[in-house]
Design a protein around this motif. Structure first.
Motif, short mmCIF file in Angstrom:
data_model
loop_
_atom_site.label_atom_id
_atom_site.label_comp_id
_atom_site.label_asym_id
_atom_site.label_seq_id
_atom_site.Cartn_x
_atom_site.Cartn_y
_atom_site.Cartn_z
N LEU A 93 0.90 -1.25 -0.07
CA LEU A 93 0.00 -0.06 0.16
C LEU A 93 1.02 1.02 -0.02
O LEU A 93 0.50 2.23 -0.63
CB LEU A 93 -0.84 -0.02 1.19
CG LEU A 93 -1.85 -1.06 1.45
CD1 LEU A 93 -2.68 -1.05 2.57
CD2 LEU A 93 -2.86 -0.87 0.17
N SER A 94 2.04 1.17 0.60
CA SER A 94 3.06 2.38 0.51
C SER A 94 3.28 2.69 -0.50
O SER A 94 3.79 3.85 -1.20
CB SER A 94 4.12 2.16 1.67
OG SER A 94 5.01 1.18 0.99
N LEU A 95 3.41 1.72 -1.74
CA LEU A 95 3.69 1.86 -3.01
C LEU A 95 2.56 2.47 -3.88
O LEU A 95 2.86 2.93 -5.16
CB LEU A 95 4.41 0.86 -3.63
CG LEU A 95 5.62 0.32 -3.17
CD1 LEU A 95 6.15 -0.97 -3.53
CD2 LEU A 95 6.85 1.37 -3.01
N ILE A 96 1.52 2.42 -3.40
CA ILE A 96 0.12 2.93 -4.17
C ILE A 96 0.09 4.39 -3.75
O ILE A 96 -0.36 5.42 -4.49
CB ILE A 96 -1.04 2.09 -3.61
CG1 ILE A 96 -0.95 0.87 -4.24
CG2 ILE A 96 -2.43 2.94 -4.25
CD1 ILE A 96 -2.18 -0.20 -3.81
N SER A 97 0.13 4.70 -2.61
CA SER A 97 0.12 6.13 -1.98
C SER A 97 1.19 6.58 -1.20
O SER A 97 1.42 5.70 0.01
CB SER A 97 -1.21 6.48 -1.27
OG SER A 97 -1.09 7.56 -0.68
N SER A 98 1.96 7.62 -1.44
CA SER A 98 2.95 8.09 -0.50
C SER A 98 2.44 8.69 0.74
O SER A 98 3.18 8.77 1.72
CB SER A 98 3.91 9.15 -1.17
OG SER A 98 3.01 10.07 -1.45
N SER A 99 1.26 8.99 0.76
CA SER A 99 0.78 9.59 2.13
C SER A 99 -0.23 8.83 2.88
O SER A 99 -0.68 9.15 3.86
CB SER A 99 0.02 10.91 1.56
OG SER A 99 -1.16 10.56 0.86
N ILE A 100 0.02 7.31 2.70
CA ILE A 100 -0.83 6.44 3.48
C ILE A 100 -0.41 6.27 4.77
O ILE A 100 0.92 6.13 4.83
CB ILE A 100 -1.11 5.22 2.54
CG1 ILE A 100 -2.53 4.50 3.05
CG2 ILE A 100 0.05 4.44 2.62
CD1 ILE A 100 -2.91 3.46 2.09
#
Length: 578
Positions: free
Chosen positions: A368-375
């Protein structure tokens, strides 16, 4: 494989006649020789242009006339035009983008001659200059970058900063490489102003940011001359920059790191040069530019950013839901699962071999961290209904209670009952889903405080609705497998799980939305095969729960609650009983 000239002999006869007619009428076509290689039909020709002879070979594709023939120079190492692909094939007026079956091989040969005659790639004995033929192509970014191993990524934010570069003030930057199977992408990670960071890369996830960075500079030049790409060394670059009024002392001459030089002209054109550590050689780097700061997410999903979602069960269903929610704009997730990812899970899971042997929640967090940098993802490896310490369980339940929605993706009745209690105790909506054995279909459902019955009551309504329906015998306790009445074994596929996960994700987003719900019901059975109650794939059965009446809240219970409140209030204030 079909052989076009045997299936369509009339077309072959037509092709021969048109090429023969071309040879009779055009004195530039000196010779024609037909050949066959395997099942491919070839035509070798000689053309004359400006006193020079050109040998070419035209190959008809196996699906001709539904695809164009290709024409390639026989002696392609001796001459080239400006309109050739890397393998030597000529780029002509007719190609895959505008081809139609009425075009003949003779037309293609005429197009090849026009290109050679106009461009004059070999020149003439009299020394005639070569001419330029405009390209008819508008290539996509992917086509332009197809053969570029190293690429510089620039988005509109960085382009805006580069447009402000002046001759008096070069920009100092840092960059890093992001390596892939056959590609290295350069990312600007920091931009400095007088030694202070004034732009920091926020789009690049922290998990792929590197400590090992290269040094970059951006210089303003008046205009980009035609021979700019002829610069091949640091010293040549320095001389060029000095001619543009840039002081040698402001140029990074330290070759102890990789160096990137961006030359920005008055029209906004950017030419990047790359030099590797310890090397003086420069390479021109191709850019990949994000032309627009496009937000492809619907505006009504913007409110999801501040929502917190708790997901229990990160198996094939839960992992797909987590991915979908992250792509929908959810930035706060609490994931609970004690299971480890094994190779056998790959068939239906979002994870792959890189995560085998890793706890699912940790691997999903990284994904998920590679989907959104702000997650922002919190995880727990606790087994909610297993042998765990009471304090650990209570801590997880308390954190679940802070979520705006609780999702059960386990298909486990014990977990369901526990989460239903948490949902009721913290007055939070609960959504759950299940993929039926064999992938014959699935269930999606939700229980919202004050709008729907409790989760247990809704599940009871489901049992009542389907109790008269014959069941299909299970062949084993393995999930996703089911045996039909005829003995056929059905196994749920990744697409089966994906369909139910997509519907479940939509239901979650709808539940979190402040707008009116798009769903007239809160529980659905969705069919994916002709089995059980489903007559066909995508048959959908809503379960009506509007008629269900929860047990009333009696006055005695209300009195007990008031007594508890009267007891607790002094404790919260730090008072003691007399």
């Amino acid at each position: 494989m079909s052989i076009w000239f045997l299936e369509n002999p009339a077309r072959l006869i037509q092709e021969r006649k048109e090429i023969e007619q071309l040879q009779m009428n055009k004195n530039w076509l000196l010779g024609v020789e037909w050949n066959i290689s395997g099942i491919e039909l070839l035509v070798k020709v000689e053309m004359e242009a400006h006193g020079q002879t050109y040998e070419l070979e035209m190959e008809y594709p196996s699906i001709f006339p539904y695809a164009p023939p290709s024409i390639i120079p026989v002696d392609k190492d001796n001459w080239r035009t400006e309109h050739q692909y890397i393998n030597g094939t000529l780029c002509l007026e007719w190609g895959p983008d505008n081809w139609h079956s009425s075009i003949s091989g003779a037309t293609m040969l005429e197009s090849a001659y026009q290109l050679i005659h106009t461009e004059n790639p070999k020149g003439t004995k009299k020394g005639d200059d070569r001419s330029f033929v405009p390209s008819r192509h508008s290539l996509t970014t992917g086509q332009e970058l197809r053969h570029q191993t190293i690429r510089l990524y620039l988005n509109q934010s960085i382009l805006g900063i580069l447009s402000e570069v002046t001759a008096a003030k070069p920009l100092e930057m840092e960059f890093q490489f992001s390596f892939h199977s056959k590609t290295a992408v350069l990312h600007i990670v920091k931009i400095y102003d007088e030694g202070n960071v004034f732009w920091d890369n926020e789009y690049l996830p922290d998990s792929i940011k590197k400590e090992d960075v290269g040094k970059a500079q951006a210089f303003f030049i008046k205009e980009t001359p035609a021979n700019l790409k002829a610069i091949h060394s640091i010293e040549e670059l320095i001389l060029f920059l000095e001619l543009n009024g840039i002081n040698r002392d402001s140029i990074n001459l330290d070759n102890d790191s990789d160096r990137l030089f961006l030359l920005v002209d008055g029209e906004g054109n950017i030419t990047p040069f790359l030099s590797f550590e310890g090397k003086d050689t420069l390479f021109v780097v191709k850019m990949t530019i994000e032309n627009e700061n496009i937000v492809r997410r619907q505006s009504d999903l913007n409110s999801l950013k501040d929502k917190k979602v708790g997901i229990v069960g990160l198996g094939s269903l839960g992992s797909k839901v987590a991915n979908s929610l992250a792509r929908s704009g959810i930035e706060n997730l609490f994931l609970i699962d004690d299971d480890v990812f094994f190779a056998g899970n790959i068939e239906r899971h979002t994870l792959d071999w890189n995560s085998v042997g890793v706890h699912k929640v940790n691997a999903i967090k990284n994904q998920l961290s590679l989907i959104s940098s702000s997650i922002n993802v919190h995880v727990s490896l606790i087994n909610l209904t297993g042998q765990e310490s009471n304090s650990a369980l209570n801590s997880v339940i308390s954190r679940l209670g802070t979520c705006d929605i609780i999702i059960d993706a386990t298909a486990d009745s014990k977990v369901f009952n526990l989460l239903a209690a948490v949902s009721k105790g913290y007055n939070k909506p609960m959504v759950w889903g299940e993929v039926f054995a064999g992938g014959i279909g699935g269930l999606i459902a939700r229980s919202r405080p004050k709008l729907d019955p409790s989760p247990q009551t809704m599940r009871q309504a489901l049992f009542e609705t389907t109790q008269s329906v014959p069941t299909i015998s299970q062949v084993s306790t393995r999930p996703y497998e089911l045996e039909s009445e005829t003995g056929e074994v059905w196994i749920a596929s990744d697409s089966n799980v994906g369909i139910i996960a997509s519907h479940l994700s939509d239901l979650i987003v709808d539940t979190l939305s402040t707008e009116d719900s798009e769903y007239p019901y809160s529980m659905y059975l969705i069919g994916l095969k002709k089995a059980w109650i489903f007559e066909e794939p995508f048959a959908t059965f809503p379960i009506n729960t509007d008629h269900i009446v929860e047990e009333p809240f009696d006055e005695e219970n209300s009195s007990n609650i008031q007594e508890v409140i009267d007891f607790i209030k002094p404790l919260l204030k730090g008072e003691k009983d007399d």
